[in-house]
Design a protein around this motif. Structure first.
Motif, mmCIF file in Angstrom:
data_model
loop_
_atom_site.group_PDB
_atom_site.id
_atom_site.type_symbol
_atom_site.label_atom_id
_atom_site.label_comp_id
_atom_site.label_asym_id
_atom_site.label_seq_id
_atom_site.Cartn_x
_atom_site.Cartn_y
_atom_site.Cartn_z
ATOM 1 N N VAL A 53 9.801 21.440 -7.191
ATOM 2 C CA VAL A 53 8.366 20.931 -6.893
ATOM 3 C C VAL A 53 8.083 19.553 -7.654
ATOM 4 C CG1 VAL A 53 6.041 21.196 -7.339
ATOM 5 C CG2 VAL A 53 7.492 22.986 -6.617
ATOM 6 N N VAL A 54 7.843 18.429 -6.980
ATOM 7 C CA VAL A 54 7.635 17.199 -7.537
ATOM 8 C C VAL A 54 5.903 17.171 -8.352
ATOM 9 C CG1 VAL A 54 7.129 14.795 -7.002
ATOM 10 C CG2 VAL A 54 8.678 16.081 -5.845
ATOM 11 N N LEU A 55 6.230 17.157 -9.732
ATOM 12 C CA LEU A 55 5.038 17.226 -10.469
ATOM 13 C C LEU A 55 4.266 15.836 -10.647
ATOM 14 C CD1 LEU A 55 6.716 19.511 -13.178
ATOM 15 C CD2 LEU A 55 5.413 20.308 -11.239
ATOM 16 N N ALA A 56 4.929 14.794 -10.695
ATOM 17 C CA ALA A 56 4.694 13.430 -11.061
ATOM 18 C C ALA A 56 5.593 12.524 -10.568
ATOM 19 C CB ALA A 56 4.279 13.165 -12.611
ATOM 20 N N GLU A 57 5.200 11.234 -10.045
ATOM 21 C CA GLU A 57 5.958 10.484 -9.655
ATOM 22 C C GLU A 57 5.565 8.931 -10.123
ATOM 23 O OE1 GLU A 57 8.238 8.767 -5.763
ATOM 24 O OE2 GLU A 57 6.963 10.545 -5.558
ATOM 25 N N PRO A 58 5.435 8.588 -11.581
ATOM 26 C CA PRO A 58 5.118 7.708 -12.421
ATOM 27 C C PRO A 58 5.895 6.187 -12.104
ATOM 28 C CG PRO A 58 5.847 8.983 -13.834
ATOM 29 C CD PRO A 58 6.231 9.685 -12.494
ATOM 30 N N THR A 59 5.054 5.162 -11.984
ATOM 31 C CA THR A 59 5.974 3.764 -12.425
ATOM 32 C C THR A 59 5.597 3.332 -13.709
ATOM 33 O OG1 THR A 59 5.777 3.441 -10.007
ATOM 34 C CG2 THR A 59 6.152 1.487 -11.289
ATOM 35 N N LEU A 60 6.759 3.124 -14.567
ATOM 36 C CA LEU A 60 6.728 2.841 -16.002
ATOM 37 C C LEU A 60 6.753 1.426 -15.977
ATOM 38 C CD1 LEU A 60 8.718 6.061 -17.423
ATOM 39 C CD2 LEU A 60 6.263 5.784 -16.714
ATOM 40 N N GLU A 61 6.179 0.753 -16.818
ATOM 41 C CA GLU A 61 6.430 -0.708 -17.091
ATOM 42 C C GLU A 61 7.123 -0.694 -18.387
ATOM 43 O OE1 GLU A 61 3.793 -4.429 -16.542
ATOM 44 O OE2 GLU A 61 3.746 -4.199 -18.544
ATOM 45 N N ASN A 75 12.470 29.438 -19.124
ATOM 46 C CA ASN A 75 11.867 28.547 -18.282
ATOM 47 C C ASN A 75 12.794 27.626 -17.534
ATOM 48 O OD1 ASN A 75 9.032 28.995 -19.019
ATOM 49 N ND2 ASN A 75 10.020 28.806 -21.120
ATOM 50 N N GLU A 76 12.315 27.283 -16.359
ATOM 51 C CA GLU A 76 13.202 26.268 -15.650
ATOM 52 C C GLU A 76 12.902 24.845 -16.410
ATOM 53 O OE1 GLU A 76 15.035 26.237 -13.154
ATOM 54 O OE2 GLU A 76 14.554 28.293 -12.401
ATOM 55 N N GLN A 77 13.568 23.954 -16.821
ATOM 56 C CA GLN A 77 13.595 22.948 -17.370
ATOM 57 C C GLN A 77 13.093 21.540 -16.300
ATOM 58 O OE1 GLN A 77 14.188 21.923 -20.736
ATOM 59 N NE2 GLN A 77 13.213 20.047 -19.831
ATOM 60 N N PRO A 78 11.913 21.042 -16.636
ATOM 61 C CA PRO A 78 11.622 19.842 -15.551
ATOM 62 C C PRO A 78 12.750 18.804 -15.926
ATOM 63 C CG PRO A 78 9.758 20.778 -17.059
ATOM 64 C CD PRO A 78 11.038 21.508 -17.551
ATOM 65 N N TYR A 79 13.023 18.220 -14.862
ATOM 66 C CA TYR A 79 14.093 16.957 -14.838
ATOM 67 C C TYR A 79 13.465 15.918 -14.209
ATOM 68 C CZ TYR A 79 15.427 18.952 -10.353
ATOM 69 O OH TYR A 79 15.149 19.160 -8.923
ATOM 70 N N GLY A 80 14.438 14.976 -14.150
ATOM 71 C CA GLY A 80 13.891 13.608 -13.559
ATOM 72 C C GLY A 80 14.764 13.118 -12.601
ATOM 73 N N THR A 84 10.270 3.604 -11.262
ATOM 74 C CA THR A 84 9.741 4.759 -10.744
ATOM 75 C C THR A 84 10.657 5.797 -10.861
ATOM 76 O OG1 THR A 84 8.415 3.376 -9.307
ATOM 77 C CG2 THR A 84 8.361 5.476 -8.591
ATOM 78 N N VAL A 85 10.128 6.998 -11.456
ATOM 79 C CA VAL A 85 10.740 8.268 -11.523
ATOM 80 C C VAL A 85 10.082 9.476 -10.965
ATOM 81 C CG1 VAL A 85 12.181 7.402 -13.418
ATOM 82 C CG2 VAL A 85 10.260 8.563 -13.940
ATOM 83 N N LYS A 86 10.630 10.292 -10.348
ATOM 84 C CA LYS A 86 10.270 11.558 -10.142
ATOM 85 C C LYS A 86 10.534 12.618 -11.352
ATOM 86 C CE LYS A 86 10.365 12.108 -5.244
ATOM 87 N NZ LYS A 86 10.531 10.822 -4.619
ATOM 88 N N VAL A 87 9.383 13.444 -11.574
ATOM 89 C CA VAL A 87 9.592 14.386 -12.415
ATOM 90 C C VAL A 87 9.352 15.687 -11.804
ATOM 91 C CG1 VAL A 87 8.593 15.722 -14.610
ATOM 92 C CG2 VAL A 87 8.434 13.113 -14.195
ATOM 93 N N ILE A 88 10.285 16.582 -11.851
ATOM 94 C CA ILE A 88 10.358 17.644 -10.865
ATOM 95 C C ILE A 88 10.727 19.334 -11.813
ATOM 96 C CG2 ILE A 88 11.956 18.833 -9.257
ATOM 97 C CD1 ILE A 88 12.677 16.148 -8.299
ATOM 98 N N GLN A 89 10.184 20.235 -11.071
ATOM 99 C CA GLN A 89 10.609 21.721 -11.694
ATOM 100 C C GLN A 89 10.602 22.581 -10.680
ATOM 101 O OE1 GLN A 89 7.360 23.797 -13.983
ATOM 102 N NE2 GLN A 89 9.167 24.531 -15.417
ATOM 103 N N VAL A 90 11.583 23.512 -10.618
ATOM 104 C CA VAL A 90 11.706 24.212 -9.589
ATOM 105 C C VAL A 90 11.023 25.653 -9.983
ATOM 106 C CG1 VAL A 90 13.490 25.841 -8.994
ATOM 107 C CG2 VAL A 90 14.397 23.858 -9.495
ATOM 108 N N GLN A 91 10.119 25.798 -9.062
ATOM 109 C CA GLN A 91 8.800 26.774 -9.020
ATOM 110 C C GLN A 91 9.054 27.749 -7.850
ATOM 111 O OE1 GLN A 91 5.075 24.827 -9.658
ATOM 112 N NE2 GLN A 91 5.675 23.976 -11.639
ATOM 113 N N GLN A 92 8.319 28.826 -8.125
ATOM 114 C CA GLN A 92 8.336 29.805 -7.078
ATOM 115 C C GLN A 92 6.941 29.561 -6.271
ATOM 116 O OE1 GLN A 92 10.465 33.877 -8.166
ATOM 117 N NE2 GLN A 92 8.550 33.843 -8.401
#
Length: 252
Positions: free
Chosen positions: A42-50, A182-187, A222-230
């Motif tokens: 599941v995509v939790l966030a997709e921020p663009t970092l300067e 817990n499922e570890q969030p990853y990028g 720009t990165v995606k922050v993802i965690q595997v969820q049900q």
């Protein structure tokens, strides 16, 4: 050709292509399932970092003119550290993360092509890695996708002295440990947009050589922050192929 027993690798075989390959669509069987639960990223966030970086790169041999600079980004880490929580209703120890710090680290790989002062000299090519690191705050709104984390618990019970009932027993304890994994969030790396200024820190005359290249870089990463969820979906179809001739026919 004689076969050598000690020859490494598989034995060579000669084959002949027998015309074109045919292709036929595979018939599918679908079975409806009500409210299935699936486990997916599941995509939790997709921020663009300067990210702002300044670096001095030493050129050897010295350059007289920069011709081209190619850049790529390599990430070493994308780590999410929860800092705010909201208890998930009807659960006692599972929480939605409401705020978190996102730590990123990596480097910009630069491929610098430049000319030297020598007459008819070939172009020089130099690779340099410019490291960067930083952190930013992410906020997850109510009702939106957010990291989910379960809290582990540890409990301890103590006992009275069986004889006196007046003091504690230091040799008798009851322990209970509840550990949640817990499922570890990853990028994931999505895009990198570079804005950069390259120059010699000391002004040089035309055809004069310089050995230091100063770079000021603004990187929009720009990165995606993802965690595997049900997740539970209203309806879905379980799809299985129908492969004729591979299994016995169903008896009427």
């Amino acid at each position: 050709m004689s076969f050598q027993p000690n020859q490494p690798g598989p034995c060579p075989v000669t084959s002949t292509q027998q015309g074109n390959l045919t292709n036929l669509g595979t018939t599918l069987n679908t079975t409806a399932v009500t409210t299935p639960t699936i486990k997916v990223p599941v995509v939790l966030a997709e921020p663009t970092l300067e990210i702002n970086v300044e670096a001095d790169i030493t050129l050897s041999p010295a350059a007289t003119e920069i011709k081209r600079v190619k850049k790529n980004v390599f990430l070493n880490q994308v780590k999410l550290i929860p800092t705010g929580f909201a208890r998930i209703a009807t659960t006692s120890d599972y929480f939605r993360v409401t705020t978190a710090k996102l730590f990123v680290a990596g480097h910009i790989r630069k491929n610098i092509e430049y000319a030297t002062a020598s007459c008819n000299a070939p172009l020089q090519d130099q690779i340099a890695d410019v490291p960067f690191t930083g952190a930013t705050t992410l906020t997850f709104a109510a009702g939106a996708a957010a990291p989910i984390i379960g809290i582990s618990e540890m409990a301890e019970s103590n006992f009275l002295n069986d004889t006196t009932q007046m003091d504690a027993r230091l040799d008798k304890y009851f322990f209970q440990n509840l550990v949640k994994y817990n499922e570890q969030p990853y990028g994931e790396l999505v895009a990198a947009n570079f804005f950069e200024l390259d120059f010699s820190p000391t002004l040089t005359d035309p055809e004069a050589a310089f050995s230091t290249l100063r770079e000021k870089i603004v990187l929009d990463l720009t990165v995606k922050v993802i965690q595997v969820q049900q997740l539970q979906i209203p309806t879905a179809n379980v799809v299985t192929p129908i492969l004729t001739g591979l299994t016995p026919p169903v008896s009427p």
